[in-house]
Design an enzyme around this catalytic site. Structure first.
Site, PDB file in Angstrom:
ATOM      1  N   CYS A  16     -15.176   3.125 -12.947  1.00 25.87           N
ATOM      2  CA  CYS A  16     -14.545   4.009 -13.929  1.00 25.87           C
ATOM      3  C   CYS A  16     -13.844   3.198 -15.031  1.00 25.87           C
ATOM      4  O   CYS A  16     -14.497   2.669 -15.905  1.00 25.87           O
ATOM      5  CB  CYS A  16     -13.598   4.984 -13.228  1.00 25.87           C
ATOM      6  SG  CYS A  16     -13.238   6.459 -14.211  1.00 25.87           S
ATOM      7  N   HIS A  71     -16.804   7.625  -8.881  1.00 24.79           N
ATOM      8  CA  HIS A  71     -15.979   7.054  -7.818  1.00 24.79           C
ATOM      9  C   HIS A  71     -16.730   7.072  -6.485  1.00 24.79           C
ATOM     10  O   HIS A  71     -16.796   8.103  -5.816  1.00 24.79           O
ATOM     11  CB  HIS A  71     -14.671   7.842  -7.695  1.00 24.79           C
ATOM     12  CG  HIS A  71     -13.732   7.613  -8.840  1.00 24.79           C
ATOM     13  ND1 HIS A  71     -12.801   6.602  -8.840  1.00 24.79           N
ATOM     14  CD2 HIS A  71     -13.605   8.248 -10.032  1.00 24.79           C
ATOM     15  CE1 HIS A  71     -12.128   6.623  -9.980  1.00 24.79           C
ATOM     16  NE2 HIS A  71     -12.593   7.619 -10.724  1.00 24.79           N
ATOM     17  N   GLU A 111     -15.806   5.752  -3.732  1.00 25.14           N
ATOM     18  CA  GLU A 111     -14.870   5.790  -2.601  1.00 25.14           C
ATOM     19  C   GLU A 111     -14.487   7.202  -2.186  1.00 25.14           C
ATOM     20  O   GLU A 111     -13.961   7.419  -1.087  1.00 25.14           O
ATOM     21  CB  GLU A 111     -13.607   4.986  -2.946  1.00 25.14           C
ATOM     22  CG  GLU A 111     -12.691   5.598  -4.006  1.00 25.14           C
ATOM     23  CD  GLU A 111     -13.103   5.296  -5.445  1.00 25.14           C
ATOM     24  OE1 GLU A 111     -12.268   5.483  -6.343  1.00 25.14           O
ATOM     25  OE2 GLU A 111     -14.249   4.885  -5.665  1.00 25.14           O
ATOM     26  N   SER A 168      11.200   2.650  17.187  1.00 22.62           N
ATOM     27  CA  SER A 168      11.498   4.020  16.787  1.00 22.62           C
ATOM     28  C   SER A 168      10.830   5.048  17.688  1.00 22.62           C
ATOM     29  O   SER A 168      11.147   6.226  17.630  1.00 22.62           O
ATOM     30  CB  SER A 168      11.014   4.255  15.347  1.00 22.62           C
ATOM     31  OG  SER A 168       9.593   4.216  15.304  1.00 22.62           O
ATOM     32  N   GLY A 169       9.873   4.592  18.501  1.00 23.35           N
ATOM     33  CA  GLY A 169       9.067   5.524  19.277  1.00 23.35           C
ATOM     34  C   GLY A 169       7.778   5.884  18.556  1.00 23.35           C
ATOM     35  O   GLY A 169       6.917   6.546  19.118  1.00 23.35           O
ATOM     36  N   GLY A 170       7.640   5.443  17.287  1.00 19.26           N
ATOM     37  CA  GLY A 170       6.458   5.747  16.511  1.00 19.26           C
ATOM     38  C   GLY A 170       5.341   4.739  16.716  1.00 19.26           C
ATOM     39  O   GLY A 170       5.514   3.713  17.379  1.00 19.26           O
ATOM     40  N   VAL A 171       4.197   5.025  16.118  1.00 20.21           N
ATOM     41  CA  VAL A 171       3.000   4.202  16.311  1.00 20.21           C
ATOM     42  C   VAL A 171       3.198   2.792  15.758  1.00 20.21           C
ATOM     43  O   VAL A 171       2.881   1.798  16.415  1.00 20.21           O
ATOM     44  CB  VAL A 171       1.781   4.864  15.635  1.00 20.21           C
ATOM     45  CG1 VAL A 171       0.563   3.950  15.705  1.00 20.21           C
ATOM     46  CG2 VAL A 171       1.476   6.206  16.283  1.00 20.21           C
ATOM     47  N   ASP A 172       3.726   2.674  14.533  1.00 22.69           N
ATOM     48  CA  ASP A 172       3.807   1.376  13.874  1.00 22.69           C
ATOM     49  C   ASP A 172       4.695   0.392  14.631  1.00 22.69           C
ATOM     50  O   ASP A 172       4.293  -0.742  14.901  1.00 22.69           O
ATOM     51  CB  ASP A 172       4.314   1.535  12.436  1.00 22.69           C
ATOM     52  CG  ASP A 172       3.432   2.445  11.603  1.00 22.69           C
ATOM     53  OD1 ASP A 172       2.247   2.601  11.956  1.00 22.69           O
ATOM     54  OD2 ASP A 172       3.929   3.021  10.617  1.00 22.69           O
ATOM     55  N   SER A 173       5.906   0.809  14.970  1.00 22.35           N
ATOM     56  CA  SER A 173       6.808  -0.117  15.659  1.00 22.35           C
ATOM     57  C   SER A 173       6.303  -0.434  17.064  1.00 22.35           C
ATOM     58  O   SER A 173       6.488  -1.541  17.572  1.00 22.35           O
ATOM     59  CB  SER A 173       8.236   0.442  15.706  1.00 22.35           C
ATOM     60  OG  SER A 173       8.325   1.578  16.540  1.00 22.35           O
TER      61      SER A 173
END
Length: 509
Positions: free
Chosen positions: A79, A167, A169, A221-226
């Site tokens: 583009c 595009h 993607e 934190s209990g989350g996925v990332d940490s």
């Protein structure tokens, strides 16, 4: 050194999506602002120029330095990237008479073009541009057209430079992944060896070399990332990782105990700290959401700092920062306007004097989950919905009291458990309940009531940047509404939020 594709960002809303698509092909890539590109090294196998909200015709149009790229490395202009190359090499680019946006179909394709291999006439593509390339410079060869856009694709003769006006993607470009694979695999020669397993092996070796025998502290934190960051670090340095899981009194019902038990069962060196009273006392009579966030952040720093001080010889602070956070901080257009304060450990003060390690800072959220699966983390933890750092404080649209938290915990528990029991949880990206500062009239038995209203929210999304409300079955909503009103004292009305993001946000505060 890991081979990679370099993506130069001109501010397009789709730039992150280009990176995600390239990585789906098991090829590592990085996004950098067009005006802050890294040095071109041997591991960079090709370069993609993104789209842009800017016009190549503007006086202050973004101008990349392609001295060490064009004609020397495979280059794909998408583009704006295509329009810029045509415009600056003597082609004619004009404002489109009719805005070209949405679906189109290829009406001509050069079957000899390496970029368009296995992309056929009739293939649907997605257009999104305000400028049109009217004619090409010398030595530029037309490779694709649509009914309304003659120059939908072109390449430069005698060099590996390819350009497209659409595009690839975007999901609506049906052969978009085929085209991207043609570029990064066939033209750039990438080996497609960047997998969760290879990432884990490389990252663990890098962590061992970087940290050695030094001590690291991480706020879970209990989350996925940490969680994934903690397991990666634990694999690398074992008990030299010290995890702290703080209960701020604003978690879901029984979450502190259940998640802490899960962590300990995973062999992590984790300490649970119940600081509920400290957090709730600082939230008394606070109604403004920004003030809530700042109060919670301030108390977290105090609690975390006190706990970290008890650990001997800590040198590193680990964080679960992921790639979209990094991209946002160096975006072409500058940091986004403050919609809400960030609430993760990144706000820790300088006086802690710790080096920072972020093992996930090259990954998107879906990649974090794939790495977690390869590490053997329980699917229940990996599949958890995102949950706001300030917890239920920003889902209570009023001042926060222990009684209101308890009420919302019960409502939230019924809703989330209902989603799980009816096999709907995994179809939802994020769900929760809001306690509104509104009382409504109701009738229970023969008595008139005047009690609270709660709003249920469930959205589907990929990364939280955009989201749509989930069309939960009416029978399910009726069942959950009935159960909440019958079981949670003080609530006599339930509503369901059917707003998308944008214009609304996922959270109400």
């Amino acid at each position: 050194m890991q081979e990679m594709i370099l993506i130069l960002d001109f501010g397009s809303q789709y730039t992150q999506l280009i990176a995600r698509r390239v990585r789906e092909l098991n090829i590592y890539c990085e996004i950098h602002p067009y005006n802050n590109a890294p040095e071109i090294t041997e591991n960079i196998k090709g370069v993609i120029l993104s789209g842009s909200p800017f016009s190549a015709l503007e006086k202050n149009a973004p101008v990349p330095n392609l001295e060490h790229i064009k004609g020397k490395l495979p280059l794909l202009g998408v583009c704006y990237g295509a329009q810029y190359l045509a415009h600056t090499h003597g082609g004619i680019v004009e404002k489109s008479k009719v805005r070209e946006y949405g679906r189109a179909n290829i009406s001509f394709v050069d079957t000899e073009s390496k970029l368009f291999k296995n992309v056929h006439v009739g293939s649907q593509v997605w257009m999104s541009h305000g400028d049109t390339i009217m004619s090409l410079p010398k030595n530029f060869k037309l490779t694709a057209s649509t009914r309304d856009v003659k120059v939908a694709g072109f390449e430069i003769e005698r060099e590996e430079t390819y350009c497209i006006q659409f595009h690839p993607e975007v999901y609506h470009s049906k052969d978009g992944m085929t085209l991207l694979k043609n570029f990064v695999v066939d033209i750039c020669g990438c080996a497609q060896d960047w997998t969760p397993s290879s990432f884990i092996e490389t990252t663990i070796n890098e962590l061992k070399a970087k940290i050695g025998s030094e001590q690291v502290v991480l706020g879970l934190s209990g989350g996925v990332d940490s969680t994934v960051a903690a397991v990666l670090l634990s694999e690398a340095i074992g008990d030299n990782l010290h995890c702290i899981f703080v209960n701020n009194g604003l978690l879901r019902k029984n979450e502190f105990e259940s998640v802490l038990n899960q962590y300990q069962g995973m062999g992590l060196n984790v300490k649970g700290v119940d600081a509920s009273e400290a957090f709730l006392s600082q939230l008394a009579n606070v109604k403004d959401p920004e003030k809530k966030r700042k109060a919670i952040g301030r108390v977290f720093i105090e609690v975390f700092d006190n706990e970290a001080m008890d650990i001997q010889n800590v040198s590193w602070l680990a964080q679960g920062t992921i790639y979209p956070d990094i991209i946002e901080s160096v975006s072409v257009k500058g940091p986004s306007a403050t919609i809400k304060s960030h609430h993760n450990v990144g706000g820790l003060p300088d006086f802690m004097n710790l080096k920072v390690v972020e093992p996930l800072n090259t990954l998107f959220k879906d990649e974090v989950r794939r790495v977690g699966r390869s590490l053997g983390i329980d699917e229940e933890l990996l599949g958890r919905h995102p949950f706001p750092g300030p917890g239920l404080a920003i889902r209570i649209l009023d001042d926060v009291t222990p009684e209101k938290v308890a009420t919302l915990q019960e409502v939230d528990h019924i809703f989330i458990q209902g989603l799980k029991d009816h096999k709907l949880y995994d179809q939802v990206w994020q769900a929760g309940a809001m306690l509104l500062p509104v009382q409504s009239v109701g009738v229970m038995g023969d008595e008139r009531t005047y009690e609270s209203v709660v709003a249920l929210r469930a959205v589907e999304s990929t990364d939280g940047m955009t989201a749509d409300w989930v069309h939960l079955p009416y029978d399910f909503l009726a069942l959950i509404s009935n159960e909440i009103i019958n079981k949670v004292r003080g609530v006599n009305r339930v509503v369901y939020d059917i707003s998308s993001k944008p214009p609304a946000t996922i959270e109400w505060e």
